[in-house]
Design a protein around this motif. Structure first.
Motif, PDB file in Angstrom:
ATOM      1  N   GLY A   9      16.265  19.139  48.905  1.00 30.98           N
ATOM      2  CA  GLY A   9      17.557  18.494  48.709  1.00 30.98           C
ATOM      3  C   GLY A   9      17.593  17.462  47.599  1.00 30.98           C
ATOM      4  O   GLY A   9      17.574  17.799  46.411  1.00 30.98           O
ATOM      5  N   ASP A  36      16.551  24.056  56.878  1.00 27.38           N
ATOM      6  CA  ASP A  36      17.435  22.996  57.397  1.00 27.38           C
ATOM      7  C   ASP A  36      18.799  23.530  57.802  1.00 27.38           C
ATOM      8  O   ASP A  36      19.619  22.769  58.327  1.00 27.38           O
ATOM      9  CB  ASP A  36      17.699  21.931  56.317  1.00 27.38           C
ATOM     10  N   VAL A  45      26.093  25.901  57.863  1.00 30.53           N
ATOM     11  CA  VAL A  45      25.875  24.785  56.934  1.00 30.53           C
ATOM     12  C   VAL A  45      24.485  24.948  56.314  1.00 30.53           C
ATOM     13  O   VAL A  45      23.496  25.126  57.023  1.00 30.53           O
ATOM     14  CB  VAL A  45      25.983  23.433  57.670  1.00 30.53           C
ATOM     15  N   PRO A  47      22.394  22.722  54.006  1.00 27.85           N
ATOM     16  CA  PRO A  47      22.343  21.432  53.317  1.00 27.85           C
ATOM     17  C   PRO A  47      21.625  21.470  51.968  1.00 27.85           C
ATOM     18  O   PRO A  47      22.112  20.876  50.997  1.00 27.85           O
ATOM     19  CB  PRO A  47      21.600  20.535  54.313  1.00 27.85           C
ATOM     20  N   ASP A  48      20.484  22.155  51.891  1.00 28.90           N
ATOM     21  CA  ASP A  48      19.749  22.111  50.626  1.00 28.90           C
ATOM     22  C   ASP A  48      20.404  22.979  49.556  1.00 28.90           C
ATOM     23  O   ASP A  48      20.448  22.588  48.378  1.00 28.90           O
ATOM     24  CB  ASP A  48      18.280  22.500  50.848  1.00 28.90           C
ATOM     25  N   TRP A  66      23.262  13.190  49.638  1.00 30.90           N
ATOM     26  CA  TRP A  66      23.746  14.488  50.095  1.00 30.90           C
ATOM     27  C   TRP A  66      25.280  14.459  50.093  1.00 30.90           C
ATOM     28  O   TRP A  66      25.895  13.386  50.109  1.00 30.90           O
ATOM     29  CB  TRP A  66      23.229  14.820  51.507  1.00 30.90           C
ATOM     30  N   TRP A  88      28.051  14.037  65.549  1.00 31.48           N
ATOM     31  CA  TRP A  88      26.859  13.373  65.002  1.00 31.48           C
ATOM     32  C   TRP A  88      26.499  13.852  63.603  1.00 31.48           C
ATOM     33  O   TRP A  88      25.835  13.133  62.863  1.00 31.48           O
ATOM     34  CB  TRP A  88      25.658  13.540  65.948  1.00 31.48           C
ATOM     35  N   PHE A  89      26.939  15.055  63.226  1.00 32.88           N
ATOM     36  CA  PHE A  89      26.615  15.578  61.896  1.00 32.88           C
ATOM     37  C   PHE A  89      27.858  15.417  61.034  1.00 32.88           C
ATOM     38  O   PHE A  89      28.891  16.039  61.292  1.00 32.88           O
ATOM     39  CB  PHE A  89      26.204  17.048  62.007  1.00 32.88           C
ATOM     40  N   ASN A  90      27.767  14.557  60.037  1.00 29.03           N
ATOM     41  CA  ASN A  90      28.953  14.158  59.271  1.00 29.03           C
ATOM     42  C   ASN A  90      29.331  15.202  58.228  1.00 29.03           C
ATOM     43  O   ASN A  90      28.780  15.194  57.120  1.00 29.03           O
ATOM     44  CB  ASN A  90      28.698  12.810  58.594  1.00 29.03           C
ATOM     45  N   LEU A  91      30.237  16.070  58.588  1.00 30.78           N
ATOM     46  CA  LEU A  91      30.738  17.052  57.627  1.00 30.78           C
ATOM     47  C   LEU A  91      31.936  16.438  56.911  1.00 30.78           C
ATOM     48  O   LEU A  91      32.944  16.102  57.538  1.00 30.78           O
ATOM     49  CB  LEU A  91      31.127  18.346  58.353  1.00 30.78           C
ATOM     50  N   ASP A  95      33.465  18.884  51.716  1.00 31.43           N
ATOM     51  CA  ASP A  95      32.285  19.697  52.026  1.00 31.43           C
ATOM     52  C   ASP A  95      32.640  20.804  53.024  1.00 31.43           C
ATOM     53  O   ASP A  95      32.119  21.926  52.935  1.00 31.43           O
ATOM     54  CB  ASP A  95      31.216  18.761  52.607  1.00 31.43           C
ATOM     55  N   HIS A  99      31.638  25.072  53.655  1.00 29.86           N
ATOM     56  CA  HIS A  99      31.111  25.730  54.870  1.00 29.86           C
ATOM     57  C   HIS A  99      32.074  26.792  55.399  1.00 29.86           C
ATOM     58  O   HIS A  99      31.641  27.841  55.877  1.00 29.86           O
ATOM     59  CB  HIS A  99      30.819  24.690  55.958  1.00 29.86           C
ATOM     60  N   PHE A 154      15.590  20.662  63.095  1.00 31.73           N
ATOM     61  CA  PHE A 154      15.307  19.605  62.118  1.00 31.73           C
ATOM     62  C   PHE A 154      16.454  18.590  62.015  1.00 31.73           C
ATOM     63  O   PHE A 154      16.218  17.375  61.944  1.00 31.73           O
ATOM     64  CB  PHE A 154      15.028  20.224  60.743  1.00 31.73           C
ATOM     65  N   GLN A 155      17.712  19.072  61.998  1.00 29.37           N
ATOM     66  CA  GLN A 155      18.848  18.149  61.840  1.00 29.37           C
ATOM     67  C   GLN A 155      19.047  17.280  63.091  1.00 29.37           C
ATOM     68  O   GLN A 155      19.529  16.164  62.998  1.00 29.37           O
ATOM     69  CB  GLN A 155      20.147  18.911  61.520  1.00 29.37           C
ATOM     70  N   TRP A 158      16.381  14.590  62.557  1.00 30.83           N
ATOM     71  CA  TRP A 158      16.600  13.700  61.412  1.00 30.83           C
ATOM     72  C   TRP A 158      17.924  12.948  61.496  1.00 30.83           C
ATOM     73  O   TRP A 158      17.983  11.732  61.306  1.00 30.83           O
ATOM     74  CB  TRP A 158      16.502  14.537  60.119  1.00 30.83           C
ATOM     75  N   VAL A 159      18.996  13.656  61.809  1.00 36.52           N
ATOM     76  CA  VAL A 159      20.329  13.038  61.772  1.00 36.52           C
ATOM     77  C   VAL A 159      20.754  12.551  63.167  1.00 36.52           C
ATOM     78  O   VAL A 159      21.119  11.393  63.335  1.00 36.52           O
ATOM     79  CB  VAL A 159      21.376  14.022  61.195  1.00 36.52           C
TER      80      VAL A 159
END
Ligand code: FO1
Length: 314
Positions: A9, A36, A45, A47-48, A66, A88-91, A95, A99, A154-155, A158-159
């Protein structure tokens, strides 16, 4: 000169902006981590893939690293007012369009490679952006939280949980059955230089190198392969490599990062802060080492890193 770069990323995005100031964007192929990738609210989604696209298009948010510049998060905020646990995952609102478009293409039968090429074209990116595979691979992180073992995407690690848990293991679910995306092996073989971008070795580049055939193809181009250390002065410039590298058995140093790529490197670029490690890396890894300012605060600095990296192996 044709360059094929393996990328995660943020660090990769910064470097690639410098690379396309040194060689024509059309001569650059980027092979991107998809470990990811996550399905969120029914949307695919990546991300990378999106980071690389947004950075090369110049539409990235440089501070956040990002997502897109001038982004708003009204939809995610509104979702959080219904139920915070779903938000929790900010889309971002802009962006989200990426998706939606990608997911619609995939539902209609397109591959992730097809979708990535169409998204790159929409953003006017001249370089080829390819997923490592069209098959699903998910980076999973085994952690211990309050004495309990959890297996997280992973998300989620991490997030959602903000990397607060003690990590026990990392694996790339599905990678054994994944095939390199069409054109990936050819891009490695045809490149004059293969670049391992300054990405997280464990979360970003290992998944790519673990796709059957890709690691071997890169090893076959060792003399033409150069990497840039994502570790500067014993810490990552971004992300959580300092949590994951020890779990995989590597020291969080420019030497430890190079050891993640043992047998692959013709050259390795380290920061001025790690000058003293250069002789050891040359001896231990059998790679030529260049020392420069690798903190890519702007495009001219990234251009310098790209020049130094290419000069090491061409
Ligand atoms: N990173 C965060 O720290 N918080 C987020 O809410 C977040 C959302 C997000 C949405 C789309 C996207 O493409 C990336 C996003 N990221 C977010 C970045 C992402 O978690 C990682 O930095 C990469 O997967 C690692 O390369």
């Amino acid at each position: 000169m044709r360059v094929t770069a393996l990328a995660g990323g943020i660090g990769a995005g910064k470097f690639l902006r410098g690379l396309v100031r040194v060689i024509q964007p059309e001569d650059v192929t980027v092979l991107v981590n998809t470990g990811d990738d996550i399905e969120m609210h029914g949307l695919h989604v990546s991300p990378d893939l999106d980071s690389v696209t947004y950075w090369l298009a110049g539409t990235m948010d440089r501070e956040r690293g990002w997502g897109r510049r001038d982004e708003t998060f009204r939809a995610t905020g509104e979702l959080g007012r219904f139920d915070p646990s779903q938000a929790w995952f900010n889309l971002g609102d802009l962006d989200l369009a990426t998706h939606l478009y990608r997911t619609n293409l995939l539902r209609a039968g397109a591959t992730l490679s097809d979708a990535s090429a169409l998204i790159a074209r929409r953003f006017g990116v001249g370089s080829r952006i390819m997923p490592m595979s069209d098959d699903p691979v998910a980076t999973r992180v085994t952690v211990v939280a309050d004495g309990e073992q959890l297996d997280l995407h992973f998300q989620e690690y991490w997030v959602k949980r903000r990397a607060r848990d003690e990590v026990k293991a990392i694996r790339y679910q599905g990678v054994e059955a994944a095939r390199p995306a069409p054109g990936v092996l050819e891009a490695i073989e045809a490149a004059d230089v293969v670049v391992l971008c300054p990405s997280n070795p464990i979360a970003s580049l290992r998944p790519i190198l673990s796709v059957p055939g890709i690691g071997k193809a890169v090893a076959g181009r060792r003399d033409a392969t150069v990497g840039i250390s994502p570790i500067v002065g014993g810490a990552p410039l971004a992300g959580m490599a300092d949590r994951l590298m020890p779990v995989a058995g590597y020291a969080v140093t420019a030497l430890g990062a190079a050891e993640c790529y043992r047998g692959l490197l013709g050259g390795w670029v380290v920061d001025n802060a790690d000058r003293d490690l250069a002789p050891t890396i040359e001896r231990e890894l059998g790679a030529r080492v260049a020392v420069t300012d690798t903190v890519m605060a702007d495009d001219p600095k990234a251009e310098n890193v790209a020049r130094v990296a290419l000069d090491l192996v061409r």
